[in-house]
Structures are given as C-alpha cells and as structure tokens.
Design an enzyme around this catalytic site. Sequence first.
Site, PDB file in Angstrom:
ATOM      1  N   CYS A 106       0.816  -1.222   0.000  1.00  7.11           N
ATOM      2  CA  CYS A 106       0.000   0.000   0.000  1.00  7.11           C
ATOM      3  C   CYS A 106       0.852   1.275   0.000  1.00  7.11           C
ATOM      4  O   CYS A 106       0.367   2.343  -0.360  1.00  7.11           O
ATOM      5  CB  CYS A 106      -0.953   0.014   1.189  1.00  7.11           C
ATOM      6  SG  CYS A 106      -2.104  -1.367   1.153  1.00  7.11           S
ATOM      7  N   HIS A 157      -3.461   7.374   1.816  1.00  7.77           N
ATOM      8  CA  HIS A 157      -3.847   6.029   1.375  1.00  7.77           C
ATOM      9  C   HIS A 157      -5.234   5.741   1.963  1.00  7.77           C
ATOM     10  O   HIS A 157      -5.494   6.027   3.125  1.00  7.77           O
ATOM     11  CB  HIS A 157      -2.825   5.013   1.891  1.00  7.77           C
ATOM     12  CG  HIS A 157      -3.255   3.602   1.714  1.00  7.77           C
ATOM     13  ND1 HIS A 157      -3.732   3.126   0.515  1.00  7.77           N
ATOM     14  CD2 HIS A 157      -3.301   2.557   2.588  1.00  7.77           C
ATOM     15  CE1 HIS A 157      -4.042   1.840   0.659  1.00  7.77           C
ATOM     16  NE2 HIS A 157      -3.799   1.482   1.902  1.00  7.77           N
ATOM     17  N   ASN A 187     -10.020  -0.038  -0.402  1.00  8.86           N
ATOM     18  CA  ASN A 187      -8.556  -0.013  -0.340  1.00  8.86           C
ATOM     19  C   ASN A 187      -7.990  -0.622  -1.631  1.00  8.86           C
ATOM     20  O   ASN A 187      -8.088  -1.824  -1.840  1.00  8.86           O
ATOM     21  CB  ASN A 187      -8.093  -0.811   0.881  1.00  8.86           C
ATOM     22  CG  ASN A 187      -6.585  -0.793   1.065  1.00  8.86           C
ATOM     23  OD1 ASN A 187      -5.846  -0.411   0.158  1.00  8.86           O
ATOM     24  ND2 ASN A 187      -6.131  -1.220   2.229  1.00  8.86           N
TER      25      ASN A 187
HETATM   26  O1  UT7 Z   1      -3.881  -0.879   3.527  1.00  4.51           O
HETATM   27  C1  UT7 Z   1      -3.071  -1.610   4.361  1.00  4.51           C
HETATM   28  C2  UT7 Z   1      -3.321  -1.301   5.744  1.00  4.51           C
HETATM   29  N1  UT7 Z   1      -4.527  -1.913   6.207  1.00  4.51           N
HETATM   30  C3  UT7 Z   1      -5.237  -1.275   7.067  1.00  4.51           C
HETATM   31  O2  UT7 Z   1      -4.898  -0.174   7.378  1.00  4.51           O
HETATM   32  C4  UT7 Z   1      -6.398  -1.968   7.714  1.00  4.51           C
HETATM   33  C5  UT7 Z   1      -6.319  -1.718   9.175  1.00  4.51           C
HETATM   34  N2  UT7 Z   1      -7.385  -2.292   9.967  1.00  4.51           N
HETATM   35  C6  UT7 Z   1      -8.675  -1.909   9.861  1.00  4.51           C
HETATM   36  O3  UT7 Z   1      -9.031  -1.107   9.032  1.00  4.51           O
HETATM   37  C7  UT7 Z   1      -9.655  -2.448  10.881  1.00  4.51           C
HETATM   38  O4  UT7 Z   1      -8.927  -3.087  11.907  1.00  4.51           O
HETATM   39  C8  UT7 Z   1     -10.683  -3.449  10.284  1.00  4.51           C
HETATM   40  C9  UT7 Z   1     -11.669  -2.693   9.423  1.00  4.51           C
HETATM   41  C10 UT7 Z   1      -9.954  -4.500   9.464  1.00  4.51           C
HETATM   42  C11 UT7 Z   1     -11.467  -4.128  11.405  1.00  4.51           C
HETATM   43  O5  UT7 Z   1     -12.066  -3.172  12.253  1.00  4.51           O
HETATM   44  P1  UT7 Z   1     -11.923  -3.296  13.837  1.00  4.51           P
HETATM   45  O6  UT7 Z   1     -12.735  -2.211  14.397  1.00  4.51           O
HETATM   46  O7  UT7 Z   1     -10.460  -3.321  14.146  1.00  4.51           O
HETATM   47  O8  UT7 Z   1     -12.625  -4.672  14.129  1.00  4.51           O
HETATM   48  P2  UT7 Z   1     -12.021  -6.011  14.776  1.00  4.51           P
HETATM   49  O9  UT7 Z   1     -11.041  -6.656  13.853  1.00  4.51           O
HETATM   50  O10 UT7 Z   1     -11.553  -5.717  16.162  1.00  4.51           O
HETATM   51  O11 UT7 Z   1     -13.317  -6.917  14.837  1.00  4.51           O
HETATM   52  C12 UT7 Z   1     -14.456  -6.536  15.601  1.00  4.51           C
HETATM   53  C13 UT7 Z   1     -15.569  -7.548  15.383  1.00  4.51           C
HETATM   54  C14 UT7 Z   1     -15.087  -8.990  15.480  1.00  4.51           C
HETATM   55  O12 UT7 Z   1     -16.127  -9.739  16.107  1.00  4.51           O
HETATM   56  P3  UT7 Z   1     -16.007 -10.135  17.663  1.00  4.51           P
HETATM   57  O13 UT7 Z   1     -14.754 -10.958  17.763  1.00  4.51           O
HETATM   58  O14 UT7 Z   1     -15.934  -8.842  18.398  1.00  4.51           O
HETATM   59  O15 UT7 Z   1     -17.269 -10.906  17.877  1.00  4.51           O
HETATM   60  C15 UT7 Z   1     -14.993  -9.431  14.057  1.00  4.51           C
HETATM   61  O16 UT7 Z   1     -15.173 -10.825  13.882  1.00  4.51           O
HETATM   62  O17 UT7 Z   1     -16.088  -7.404  14.058  1.00  4.51           O
HETATM   63  C16 UT7 Z   1     -16.135  -8.674  13.426  1.00  4.51           C
HETATM   64  N3  UT7 Z   1     -15.959  -8.487  11.986  1.00  4.51           N
HETATM   65  C17 UT7 Z   1     -16.977  -8.306  11.141  1.00  4.51           C
HETATM   66  N4  UT7 Z   1     -18.319  -8.262  11.331  1.00  4.51           N
HETATM   67  C18 UT7 Z   1     -19.093  -8.046  10.251  1.00  4.51           C
HETATM   68  C19 UT7 Z   1     -14.797  -8.449  11.289  1.00  4.51           C
HETATM   69  N5  UT7 Z   1     -15.050  -8.252   9.992  1.00  4.51           N
HETATM   70  C20 UT7 Z   1     -16.404  -8.162   9.878  1.00  4.51           C
HETATM   71  C21 UT7 Z   1     -17.258  -7.955   8.788  1.00  4.51           C
HETATM   72  N6  UT7 Z   1     -18.594  -7.895   9.013  1.00  4.51           N
HETATM   73  N7  UT7 Z   1     -16.799  -7.781   7.528  1.00  4.51           N
END
Ligand code: UT7
Length: 325
Positions: free
Chosen positions: A115, A252, A282
């Site tokens: 990225c 980005h 992204n």
């Molecule tokens: O470009 C390269 C760099 N990449 C990035 O910068 C990405 C960086 N990370 C992010 O943008 C965020 O961490 C994410 C968007 C990937 C995830 O958001 P988050 O607020 O960090 O969520 P999380 O990973 O802590 O997950 C929270 C909950 C989990 O459920 P439990 O364990 O709390 O029950 C996940 O299983 O959200 C759940 N979850 C989803 N639910 C519905 C994860 N993905 C999804 C989904 N739909 N697509």
Amino acid sequence: MSVVRSAITGVGSYLPEKIVTNDDLAKFVDTSDEWIVERTGIRQRHQAADDQPTSDLAVEAALKALADAGRSASDVDMIIVATTTPDSTFPATAAIVQAKIGAPVGIVFDVQAVCSGFVYALSVADGFVARGLSKCALVIGAEEMTRLMDWQDRTTCVLFGDGAGAVVVEPREGQGTKADQGLLGFALRADGSKKDLLYVDGGPATTGTVGHLRMLGNQVFRHAVVNIAEAITLACEAAGLEIAEVDWFVPHQANQRIIKGVGDRLGLDEDKVVLTVAQHANTSAASIPLALDAAIRDGRIKRGEVVLLEAMGGGLTWGACAFRL
Ligand code: UT7
C-alpha cells in the site's frame, strides 16, 4: 541556487466498470453494509473483469496522465509500476505497460511496497528525474487486490478493490526552496519484523500459488495511526514545511477511521483531507493516485498548491511525500 526538481506534470486514473456494493458482499459472506460503513467508511469497490489484467488498468490511467501532461507515449523514457498484484511473476508489469502503450526502449521496472508502493515509487522516480536520468517518467499505482481475496474471510474481503492511478514526472528548474514546483520532501520507512501482521500466504518460492491476503486488522490499525503521523511530520521537515502550510492531504484510503485518527493526532483540518475510501475501498498502491486525480478533476487541488501523500501497508512499510503541484 538553481536545482532540478521532479515535478508532477500530469495525473490520470482508471476504475474498472463493475461496482460491488456492501450489500452484494453480504449475499455470500456474514457481514452487513452497516458494519462495513461504520468500521471502515467503505460503501463500494470496483472489480476488474476476468480478462482485464492489472496492466490494462495501468495503461488506461497512464494514457490519461500523459494526455493531462500534454505528452505522448513516445516521450516516455521510464515507467515504474507500484503493484503487489502483477499480471505475472515476471516480466515486470511496467514492461507490459511499455509494450501496450508503445513507449520506446527505456528504463522500466516494478516497485513492491504494497500500500506504500506509490510513495516509494515516486521517490525512486525522483532519484532518476532530479539527476537528469529521465526526462519523462510515468509512475503508476495499479492493483487488482480482489484477486488476492479469500472470499470466505469477512475480515479482509470487504476491504479491498481494484483500480489504477498514474502521474507523469518531469524535470523543472527550481531555486532549492519550498516555493519550487515539484517533489519537496520524503519520509520512507519499513519494519520487516511486523511482516506477519499483513501478508499473502502464497508465492512462487513457497507454495507455488498466488495465495490469499491475511491481516490482523486491529493490530495494523494501531501501527497505521502512529506510523503515518510520524511519516507526515518527517516528510514536512524534509521539505522545510510546517504542517499548517500543507494545502491538501491525500492519504492512502484503507479506512476512514485511520485517516481520522491521523488527523486528530496531528490536528489536521478535515476539509483539507481527500477521502475516496467510500467509493474505491482499499486499492493498495493505486489508492493515492486515484484520490489525487479525483481531487484535481473536481477542482479542489490546484496548480501551485502543496500536497502531502501518506500511506502504510504490508511489510510493514510506510511513508509520506510533500510536493508542490
Ligand atoms: O492498507 C493496508 C493497511 N490496512 C489497514 O490499514 C487496515 C487496518 N485495519 C482496519 O481497518 C480495521 O482493523 C478493520 C476494518 C480491518 C477491522 O475493524 P476493527 O474495528 O479493528 O474490528 P475487529 O477486527 O476488532 O473486529 C471486531 C468484530 C469482530 O467480532 P467479535 O470478535 O468482536 O465478535 C470481528 O469478527 O467485528 C467482526 N468483523 C466483522 N463483522 C461483520 C470483522 N469483519 C467483519 C465484517 N462484518 N466484515
């Protein structure tokens, strides 16, 4: 003192026709429009056709950038493509683009910094152009991230999209001050000890397959806010600019909350930040030139203004670049 600067003289971008909405994804993976919008800001992404390789997206963006610069393919003496989704393991996608647009024999290669690839590629181009080794360079960010998705993995497959953006870089005389047109300062960083936070689980020398993207999203998120804020500060220092002198921030486009987190940390004015994550998702190395082009086309970013690009991605890699358009 007279110096040679590398100036961005043309910008162009391309998005494949097919749009995939969050609701489209919710039909086959356990997610919802509400979750995706709230956690990321993403509403839709573009997806390349089966018979449309990364080089095709790159060519479309490159031709628009050349037209914007008043140049043609016959003027191009260097092509750098930043991509993590090349058409083939080799040749470089840049070589395929060179052949497709009919550019003459010159310097062509790809840059792989995921990225952050566009910022890295721009710094490499600066090294050639400012030393007189290239008079008309194409720097392209082109990606088909949807090819790397595990469509069963809701934590990643909702985040990415396909697209390409390109700039033409040419030498311009400057005075060696921040008033010059052109690239003014860079900060580039990488930390390979964090490679397991964001990677693809395949490759020619390991599994012999392309593999799927894997990410520990919330850990990447935490690093992103800190690292990007650091890179912005360092790039401004390198350019001799105060952050307040930056007219536009073109980040980005990974997650709206990361962009906001960086803005809050540095006290940036939200109106100066270009956001396309809702429409593009992204697109890795393509996301910055796509956003830059969008904001130039809609009249926000104008010639003579100071623009700050910033990114973080797999590696981990991160970086920023300040320039005057
Ligand atoms: O470009 C390269 C760099 N990449 C990035 O910068 C990405 C960086 N990370 C992010 O943008 C965020 O961490 C994410 C968007 C990937 C995830 O958001 P988050 O607020 O960090 O969520 P999380 O990973 O802590 O997950 C929270 C909950 C989990 O459920 P439990 O364990 O709390 O029950 C996940 O299983 O959200 C759940 N979850 C989803 N639910 C519905 C994860 N993905 C999804 C989904 N739909 N697509």
